[in-house]
Motif scaffolding. Sequence first.
Motif, PDB file in Angstrom:
ATOM      1  N   LYS A   1      -6.803   1.701   3.723  1.00  0.00           N
ATOM      2  CA  LYS A   1      -6.020   2.665   2.692  1.00  0.00           C
ATOM      3  C   LYS A   1      -6.226   4.127   3.325  1.00  0.00           C
ATOM      4  CE  LYS A   1      -4.688   3.920  -1.921  1.00  0.00           C
ATOM      5  NZ  LYS A   1      -4.798   3.576  -3.325  1.00  0.00           N
ATOM      6  N   GLN A   2      -7.670   4.494   3.326  1.00  0.00           N
ATOM      7  CA  GLN A   2      -8.048   5.930   4.024  1.00  0.00           C
ATOM      8  C   GLN A   2      -7.424   5.917   5.231  1.00  0.00           C
ATOM      9  OE1 GLN A   2      -9.478   8.116   2.160  1.00  0.00           O
ATOM     10  NE2 GLN A   2      -8.737   9.295   3.632  1.00  0.00           N
TER      11      GLN A   2
ATOM     12  N   HIS B   1      -8.915  -3.831   4.876  1.00  0.00           N
ATOM     13  CA  HIS B   1      -8.670  -3.653   3.689  1.00  0.00           C
ATOM     14  C   HIS B   1      -9.493  -4.134   2.693  1.00  0.00           C
ATOM     15  CE1 HIS B   1      -5.775  -3.599   0.405  1.00  0.00           C
ATOM     16  NE2 HIS B   1      -5.876  -5.054   0.419  1.00  0.00           N
TER      17      HIS B   1
ATOM     18  N   ILE C   1       0.681   7.439   4.286  1.00  0.00           N
ATOM     19  CA  ILE C   1       0.930   7.268   2.890  1.00  0.00           C
ATOM     20  C   ILE C   1       0.085   8.509   2.253  1.00  0.00           C
ATOM     21  CG2 ILE C   1       0.972   4.520   2.527  1.00  0.00           C
ATOM     22  CD1 ILE C   1      -2.184   4.688   1.611  1.00  0.00           C
TER      23      ILE C   1
ATOM     24  N   LEU D   1       0.930  -1.201   0.089  1.00  0.00           N
ATOM     25  CA  LEU D   1       0.044   0.121   0.105  1.00  0.00           C
ATOM     26  C   LEU D   1       0.813   1.169  -0.049  1.00  0.00           C
ATOM     27  CD1 LEU D   1      -2.751  -1.156   2.661  1.00  0.00           C
ATOM     28  CD2 LEU D   1      -2.982  -0.842   0.291  1.00  0.00           C
TER      29      LEU D   1
ATOM     30  N   ILE E   1      -3.887   7.009   4.977  1.00  0.00           N
ATOM     31  CA  ILE E   1      -3.642   8.290   4.385  1.00  0.00           C
ATOM     32  C   ILE E   1      -3.932   9.409   5.518  1.00  0.00           C
ATOM     33  CG2 ILE E   1      -4.842   9.987   2.716  1.00  0.00           C
ATOM     34  CD1 ILE E   1      -5.249   7.687   0.871  1.00  0.00           C
TER      35      ILE E   1
END
Length: 102
Positions: A91-92, A85, A100, A34, A95
């Motif tokens: 992922k959010q 996931h 990331i 990721l 972020i």
Amino acid sequence: MDKIRELASKRAAVIFTKSSCCMCHSIKALFYELGANPAIHELDQDSRGNEMAVALRSLGCNPCVPAIFIGGQFVGSTKDVISLHVDGSLKQMLINAKAIWF
């Protein structure tokens, strides 16, 4: 528990693992895929590893590894992270924690 909190707060993503754990390896690989570069703490290579394992179990992490923290907050273990996931929220979370960038 203080050591766990201290380590978990130093980076956006932190994973407590054991070097011989295949699920730990899988979670680390997922984070790298990721684009995250999590801090990895191998409990079997730390002099306070057993103490930290007990603290992680008290958080509800059974088995005690992998234990994943994002943005200083305990996210859970393998099952929890894989669920996040699959539904797209991991992922959010990465972020939002600035682990990331996209």
